[in-house]
Design a protein around this motif. Structure first.
Motif, short mmCIF file in Angstrom:
data_model
loop_
_atom_site.label_atom_id
_atom_site.label_comp_id
_atom_site.label_asym_id
_atom_site.label_seq_id
_atom_site.Cartn_x
_atom_site.Cartn_y
_atom_site.Cartn_z
N GLY A 161 0.79 -1.22 0.00
CA GLY A 161 0.00 0.00 0.00
C GLY A 161 0.82 1.27 0.00
N ILE A 162 2.08 1.20 -0.45
CA ILE A 162 2.95 2.38 -0.51
C ILE A 162 2.79 3.00 -1.89
CG2 ILE A 162 5.32 3.22 -0.34
CD1 ILE A 162 5.91 0.70 1.38
N ALA A 163 2.06 4.12 -1.96
CA ALA A 163 1.64 4.66 -3.25
C ALA A 163 2.29 5.99 -3.60
CB ALA A 163 0.13 4.82 -3.27
N GLY A 164 3.17 6.50 -2.74
CA GLY A 164 3.76 7.82 -2.99
C GLY A 164 4.61 7.84 -4.25
N ARG A 165 4.69 9.02 -4.85
CA ARG A 165 5.54 9.23 -6.03
C ARG A 165 6.33 10.52 -5.87
NH1 ARG A 165 4.29 6.17 -10.80
NH2 ARG A 165 2.49 4.83 -10.45
N HIS A 166 7.55 10.50 -6.37
CA HIS A 166 8.35 11.73 -6.41
C HIS A 166 7.80 12.65 -7.48
CE1 HIS A 166 11.45 10.07 -3.78
NE2 HIS A 166 11.38 8.96 -4.48
N GLN A 167 7.89 13.94 -7.22
CA GLN A 167 7.52 14.91 -8.24
C GLN A 167 8.67 15.06 -9.24
OE1 GLN A 167 4.51 16.53 -8.57
NE2 GLN A 167 3.91 15.07 -6.99
N PRO A 168 8.37 15.16 -10.54
CA PRO A 168 9.46 15.33 -11.52
C PRO A 168 10.11 16.69 -11.34
CG PRO A 168 7.32 15.64 -12.56
CD PRO A 168 7.05 15.15 -11.16
N HIS A 169 11.42 16.75 -11.54
CA HIS A 169 12.09 18.04 -11.41
C HIS A 169 12.73 18.49 -12.71
CE1 HIS A 169 15.95 15.93 -11.23
NE2 HIS A 169 15.48 15.19 -10.26
N ALA A 170 12.35 17.87 -13.85
CA ALA A 170 12.86 18.33 -15.14
C ALA A 170 11.76 18.34 -16.18
CB ALA A 170 14.01 17.42 -15.61
N LEU A 171 10.52 18.19 -15.76
CA LEU A 171 9.40 18.18 -16.69
C LEU A 171 8.46 19.31 -16.35
CD1 LEU A 171 8.56 14.36 -16.65
CD2 LEU A 171 9.96 15.59 -18.30
N GLY A 172 7.73 19.78 -17.33
CA GLY A 172 6.77 20.86 -17.12
C GLY A 172 5.57 20.36 -16.34
N ALA A 173 5.02 21.24 -15.54
CA ALA A 173 3.81 20.89 -14.78
C ALA A 173 2.60 20.94 -15.69
CB ALA A 173 3.64 21.86 -13.62
N SER A 174 1.54 20.25 -15.29
CA SER A 174 0.34 20.27 -16.09
C SER A 174 -0.30 21.65 -16.05
CB SER A 174 -0.65 19.23 -15.56
OG SER A 174 -0.94 19.49 -14.20
N ALA A 175 -1.06 21.96 -17.08
CA ALA A 175 -1.66 23.28 -17.20
C ALA A 175 -2.71 23.48 -16.10
CB ALA A 175 -2.31 23.43 -18.57
N PRO A 176 -2.74 24.67 -15.48
CA PRO A 176 -3.73 24.92 -14.44
C PRO A 176 -5.12 25.12 -15.03
CG PRO A 176 -2.46 26.91 -14.87
CD PRO A 176 -1.84 25.81 -15.69
N VAL A 177 -6.13 24.98 -14.19
CA VAL A 177 -7.50 25.24 -14.62
C VAL A 177 -7.66 26.74 -14.80
CG1 VAL A 177 -9.93 25.07 -13.96
CG2 VAL A 177 -8.33 23.22 -13.40
N ALA A 178 -8.24 27.15 -15.91
CA ALA A 178 -8.42 28.57 -16.20
C ALA A 178 -9.35 29.21 -15.18
CB ALA A 178 -8.97 28.75 -17.62
N GLU A 179 -9.13 30.50 -14.92
CA GLU A 179 -9.95 31.21 -13.95
C GLU A 179 -11.42 31.19 -14.38
OE1 GLU A 179 -10.18 35.61 -11.80
OE2 GLU A 179 -8.59 35.14 -13.24
N GLY A 180 -12.28 30.89 -13.45
CA GLY A 180 -13.70 30.85 -13.75
C GLY A 180 -14.20 29.50 -14.20
N GLU A 181 -13.29 28.59 -14.55
CA GLU A 181 -13.69 27.26 -14.99
C GLU A 181 -13.79 26.32 -13.79
OE1 GLU A 181 -11.24 25.55 -17.93
OE2 GLU A 181 -11.54 27.14 -19.42
N ASP A 213 -7.54 0.20 -3.28
CA ASP A 213 -7.18 -1.20 -3.49
C ASP A 213 -7.00 -1.51 -4.98
OD1 ASP A 213 -7.31 -1.64 -0.79
OD2 ASP A 213 -9.32 -2.53 -0.82
N ALA A 214 -7.83 -0.90 -5.81
CA ALA A 214 -7.75 -1.14 -7.25
C ALA A 214 -6.55 -0.45 -7.87
CB ALA A 214 -9.03 -0.66 -7.93
N ASN A 215 -6.15 0.70 -7.29
CA ASN A 215 -5.02 1.45 -7.85
C ASN A 215 -4.32 2.21 -6.72
OD1 ASN A 215 -3.17 2.90 -9.33
ND2 ASN A 215 -4.66 4.31 -10.23
N PRO A 216 -3.32 1.58 -6.07
CA PRO A 216 -2.63 2.23 -4.96
C PRO A 216 -1.94 3.54 -5.34
CG PRO A 216 -2.15 -0.12 -5.00
CD PRO A 216 -2.87 0.19 -6.28
N ALA A 217 -1.71 3.77 -6.63
CA ALA A 217 -1.06 5.01 -7.06
C ALA A 217 -2.06 6.15 -7.28
CB ALA A 217 -0.28 4.76 -8.35
N ASP A 218 -3.34 5.92 -7.01
CA ASP A 218 -4.36 6.96 -7.16
C ASP A 218 -4.27 7.90 -5.96
OD1 ASP A 218 -6.66 8.52 -7.29
OD2 ASP A 218 -7.90 6.90 -8.08
N HIS A 219 -3.54 8.99 -6.12
CA HIS A 219 -3.27 9.89 -4.99
C HIS A 219 -4.53 10.58 -4.50
CE1 HIS A 219 0.96 9.20 -5.39
NE2 HIS A 219 0.95 9.62 -6.63
#
Length: 321
Positions: A161-181, A213-219
């Protein structure tokens, strides 16, 4: 390579290498000070780092999020060890954050190898929660064997049940949700969220548990489960009585964790973290493990990217050593 089951033996004595705390971010959110591995011993990338004295503590703290695979190599004494370091860094990239490869050139930073009592190079060591999680793995190995080892370790992480992941430090982050959306709602979480809205906490816990249980990586599911369990544990608890019990028994894990849960519900997140960090500092053995595991559960409820969690993880690592 022989099978390497995860375990939690005693902590490494790193007191000689400690440096004063600095305001730099934890590697769970950004790369350790050394940046991505770029020497002959490292492949470079989002999930690999070359280790030196300046960032070694940060790398250990990153193991509070997910395992770190330390690779000790020596360009002058063992050319094949450089290849091992390169290959481990390459394979770590294939696991999308489940592992961080940390390569240590023992010629450049011999004090780290001495502090960790490394008998030879090449050598691998898996660190989890700031502690060795496998026996040292000596010798070089073909990349296919390294992949097999990582696959075995990943399976054991899932089973435990150890599901943690390191954050990437050389890849771009995903786009944020636009204001109002409105952010898109994943229908998988609807049954649990509906149960919470109806006040049916037990059903919410069961629904989130099913997803984890179905996906331990589902943060998101793991965070929902952790918070639902806080709600479940605190149902019907009298706040004043709980605080009085904690004040009367400062080292009682049940009393202290209950108040920490209540602080979480009241929005006093940092107070909850601080209470349990100090409990970890004061206790030992099974009591300390219970306090630490409870705190990790609260971290999961808040989310690994939250600045308060990053600060709390640093405080926990300090309390453990």
């Amino acid at each position: 390579m022989t099978q390497q089951p995860f375990s939690r033996p005693g902590a490494i004595d790193l007191s000689a290498l400690r440096r004063p705390a600095s305001p730099s971010p934890s590697p769970a959110a950004a790369p350790p000070a050394g940046g991505a591995a770029s020497s002959a011993g490292g492949a470079g990338g989002a999930y690999s780092v070359a280790v030196d004295e300046a960032n070694f503590q940060d790398v250990l703290e990153a193991s509070m999020t997910a395992p770190v695979v330390l690779v000790f190599h020596s360009p002058s004494r063992s050319p094949e060890s450089d290849q091992l370091a390169h290959d481990v860094a390459l394979v770590a990239e294939e696991y999308d954050g489940r592992f961080l490869a940390a390569t240590i050139d023992v010629d450049a930073v011999p004090q780290i190898a001495q502090a960790m009592q490394i008998p030879q190079v090449p050598l691998m060591l898996v660190i989890l929660d700031g502690r060795p999680a496998t026996q040292p793995i000596p010798g070089a190995a073909p990349i296919d064997d390294i992949r097999a080892l990582f696959n075995q370790l990943a399976q054991q992480l899932t089973a435990q049940g150890i599901a943690g992941r390191h954050q990437p430090h050389a890849l771009g982050a995903s786009a944020p949700v636009a204001e109002g959306e409105e952010p898109e709602v994943d229908p998988r979480y609807a049954p649990a969220q509906d149960a919470l809205a109806a006040g049916d906490i037990d059903t919410a816990v069961a629904e989130y548990q099913r997803l984890v249980d179905a996906n331990p990586a589902d943060h998101e599911a793991a965070a929902g489960l952790a918070m639902a369990k806080v709600l479940q544990r605190t149902q019907g608890v009298d706040l004043n009585a709980a605080r009085a019990a904690a004040a009367a028994a400062p080292d009682d894990v049940d009393a202290q964790t209950m108040v920490a849960d209540l602080d979480m519900l009241g929005g006093h997140v940092e107070d909850a973290f601080a209470r349990l960090v100090e409990l970890v500092r004061r206790t030992a053995g099974k009591e300390r493990d219970r306090a630490r595991e409870h705190l990790l559960g609260l971290f999961a409820a808040v989310g690994n990217d939250d600045a308060r969690v990053l600060k709390g993880r640093q405080a926990l690592a300090s309390a453990l050593y």
